[in-house]
Design a protein around this motif. Sequence first.
Motif, mmCIF file in Angstrom:
data_model
loop_
_atom_site.group_PDB
_atom_site.id
_atom_site.type_symbol
_atom_site.label_atom_id
_atom_site.label_comp_id
_atom_site.label_asym_id
_atom_site.label_seq_id
_atom_site.Cartn_x
_atom_site.Cartn_y
_atom_site.Cartn_z
ATOM 1 N N PHE A 1 0.861 -1.131 0.102
ATOM 2 C CA PHE A 1 0.110 -0.027 0.193
ATOM 3 C C PHE A 1 0.862 1.121 -0.006
ATOM 4 O O PHE A 1 1.794 1.383 0.824
ATOM 5 C CB PHE A 1 -1.103 -0.030 1.377
ATOM 6 C CG PHE A 1 -2.120 -0.782 1.001
ATOM 7 C CD1 PHE A 1 -3.381 -0.144 0.696
ATOM 8 C CD2 PHE A 1 -2.094 -2.076 1.557
ATOM 9 C CE1 PHE A 1 -4.544 -1.150 0.444
ATOM 10 C CE2 PHE A 1 -3.364 -2.925 1.410
ATOM 11 C CZ PHE A 1 -4.419 -2.375 0.944
ATOM 12 N N ALA B 1 -6.641 -1.619 4.191
ATOM 13 C CA ALA B 1 -5.562 -1.976 4.626
ATOM 14 C C ALA B 1 -5.366 -2.347 6.098
ATOM 15 O O ALA B 1 -4.882 -3.357 6.544
ATOM 16 C CB ALA B 1 -4.535 -0.774 4.498
ATOM 17 N N ARG C 1 -4.534 0.768 -3.912
ATOM 18 C CA ARG C 1 -3.821 0.713 -2.883
ATOM 19 C C ARG C 1 -3.125 2.059 -2.758
ATOM 20 O O ARG C 1 -1.858 2.055 -2.376
ATOM 21 C CB ARG C 1 -2.746 -0.458 -3.305
ATOM 22 C CG ARG C 1 -2.991 -1.859 -3.034
ATOM 23 C CD ARG C 1 -2.068 -2.777 -3.011
ATOM 24 N NE ARG C 1 -1.885 -3.180 -4.404
ATOM 25 C CZ ARG C 1 -0.832 -2.863 -5.296
ATOM 26 N NH1 ARG C 1 0.227 -1.991 -4.465
ATOM 27 N NH2 ARG C 1 -0.638 -3.034 -6.557
#
Length: 328
Positions: free
Chosen positions: A210, A282, A237
């Motif tokens: 990420f 995430a 991302r």
Amino acid sequence: MCCSNSIERDKAMMGAPEAFDISVVSGMKFFDPHVHMTSRTTDDYQAMADAGVVALIEPAFWLGQPRTGLDSFRDYYSSLIGWERFRSSQFGIKHYCTIGLNSREANNESLAEQVMEILPLFIYKEGVVGIGEIGFDDQTAAEEKYYRAQLELAKEAGLPVQIHTPHRDKKKGTQRSMDIAIEHGLDPYSVIVDHNNEETVKEVLDRGFFAAFTIYPFTKMGNERMVEIVKQYGPERIMVNSAADWGISDPLAVPKTAALMKMHGLSNEAIELVTYRNAITAFAQSGQIDEADFNTPQNIDQSVKFEGNTILRGGQQPRTDKSSMIIS
């Protein structure tokens, strides 16, 4: 690559309030995945809530001067999972944190050894969504030693990692951070590499990590440059944050960047990914984030106390008329 022209552009954008018409993203929800609210006022919490920020992550970081004893770390970590979490709730914002030994203070090895011993007491607490922010500052041997140790701690706890990339020699430090994470067997998808710029973003994304970008006036990344990065690489991302702290910084950087993206023609779907959903994806790997918590407004009672204290001082009443110019 950042250059003098882009810096001047950033200055112009940050210094021109009319460039940010936040009303164009009215009704959207935002998640700031890196902001140091310990350094901010309750006015900042109120402004963030008014602008649509529904959740944030506060990484453990350097306070501006070195801590001199273990108890100062213990008290700081306790505040991140205690008082600051409570203070945020009083403005309807869900507060999470990442816990770690920051790279700058890793160079005090005698104290760092003691800090490493207490980290397991905090990383399993409610609201802790990762190990961070950790990584490199001056890229010393001590920094690498404790970065590696904390990567192992993240593996053991099953938590994502939030990496601080260095301000100096950033490309080398970013590559080195990723190499070491992979060497320790971490899945790149569980690692958030922060403070990216045009020089680092492609490799971070190509390697499956990420990529987080800090919108911080005149230094790390400007709003206008951020728009161009999303146009070039797409929103997958990628996430933006304010990293607002005790320096010259802006806790509204995320909604302002969303507004600028909207004004430059990016889709609502792309804006939502970069300023809200990717952060959830995430850090929800921690098992600590439930998006349902953001779908309905929190009930706020500012008279509620935390260990006998409220955010109200000396008989204050909660603000009820946000448009009033009169402070009684």
